[in-house]
Design an enzyme around this catalytic site. Structure first.
Site, PDB file in Angstrom:
ATOM      1  N   GLU A  42       0.840  -1.199   0.000  1.00 27.99           N
ATOM      2  CA  GLU A  42       0.000   0.000   0.000  1.00 27.99           C
ATOM      3  C   GLU A  42       0.871   1.243   0.000  1.00 27.99           C
ATOM      4  OE1 GLU A  42      -2.846  -0.145   3.177  1.00 27.99           O
ATOM      5  OE2 GLU A  42      -3.602  -2.091   2.536  1.00 27.99           O
TER       6      GLU A  42
ATOM      7  N   ASP B  95      -3.359   3.761  -1.256  1.00 26.68           N
ATOM      8  CA  ASP B  95      -4.052   3.853   0.024  1.00 26.68           C
ATOM      9  C   ASP B  95      -4.582   5.270   0.218  1.00 26.68           C
ATOM     10  OD1 ASP B  95      -4.935   2.891   2.501  1.00 26.68           O
ATOM     11  OD2 ASP B  95      -3.097   3.488   3.508  1.00 26.68           O
TER      12      ASP B  95
ATOM     13  N   GLU C 183     -12.233   1.581   3.161  1.00 24.64           N
ATOM     14  CA  GLU C 183     -11.635   1.533   4.496  1.00 24.64           C
ATOM     15  C   GLU C 183     -12.566   2.146   5.529  1.00 24.64           C
ATOM     16  OE1 GLU C 183      -6.937   2.053   4.152  1.00 24.64           O
ATOM     17  OE2 GLU C 183      -8.011   3.875   3.675  1.00 24.64           O
TER      18      GLU C 183
END
Length: 136
Positions: free
Chosen positions: A17, A45, A102
């Site tokens: 990431e 990310d 996320e």
């Protein structure tokens, strides 16, 4: 490379990431290409919170996108966050890149992401982060 060889860990199962700010460093291009040559997957990310540029998705060998939790947190109550999430998922589908949401904390968030056909999600809804494991 040495660690992959020593452990026998399959590189195609390793997701590295990186944040968008890393992509701004010109020297990173060679390093990222070396990682890809090993078979390691590269994922952006916190997509949308840094210096977002769609050219990164074109210029670098990116394998996936992770939507920042700040957009997930507000998507059910904030129209802009909702549209940003929807657009990132649609873009990922079009570019054939898996998208991970996320910071999913509620069933309502998970259900909405499912409706948008978001492929992956992570967050407190399923479990707390695991503590760092120290090598013995």
């Amino acid at each position: 490379k040495n660690i992959l060889e020593e452990t026998g860990f399959p590189p195609e199962s390793l997701y590295f990431e990186i944040t968008e700010s890393v992509l701004m460093v010109e020297e990173m291009t060679d390093i990222l290409l070396q990682l890809k040559t090993l078979g390691i997957k590269l994922v952006i990310d916190d997509f949308g919170t840094g210096f977002s540029s769609l050219s990164y998705l074109h210029r670098y060998p990116i394998d996936g996108i992770k939507i920042d939790k700040s957009f997930i947190y507000g998507m059910l109550s904030n129209t802009k966050d909702k549209e940003i999430v929807r657009t990132i998922i649609a873009m990922g589908k079009t570019l054939q890149m898996p998208v991970t949401a996320e910071g999913v904390e509620t069933k309502e968030q998970a259900e909405y992401l499912k409706q948008l056909d978001c492929e992956f999600a992570q967050g407190f809804l399923w479990g707390k982060p695991v503590e760092k494991i120290n090598k013995g």
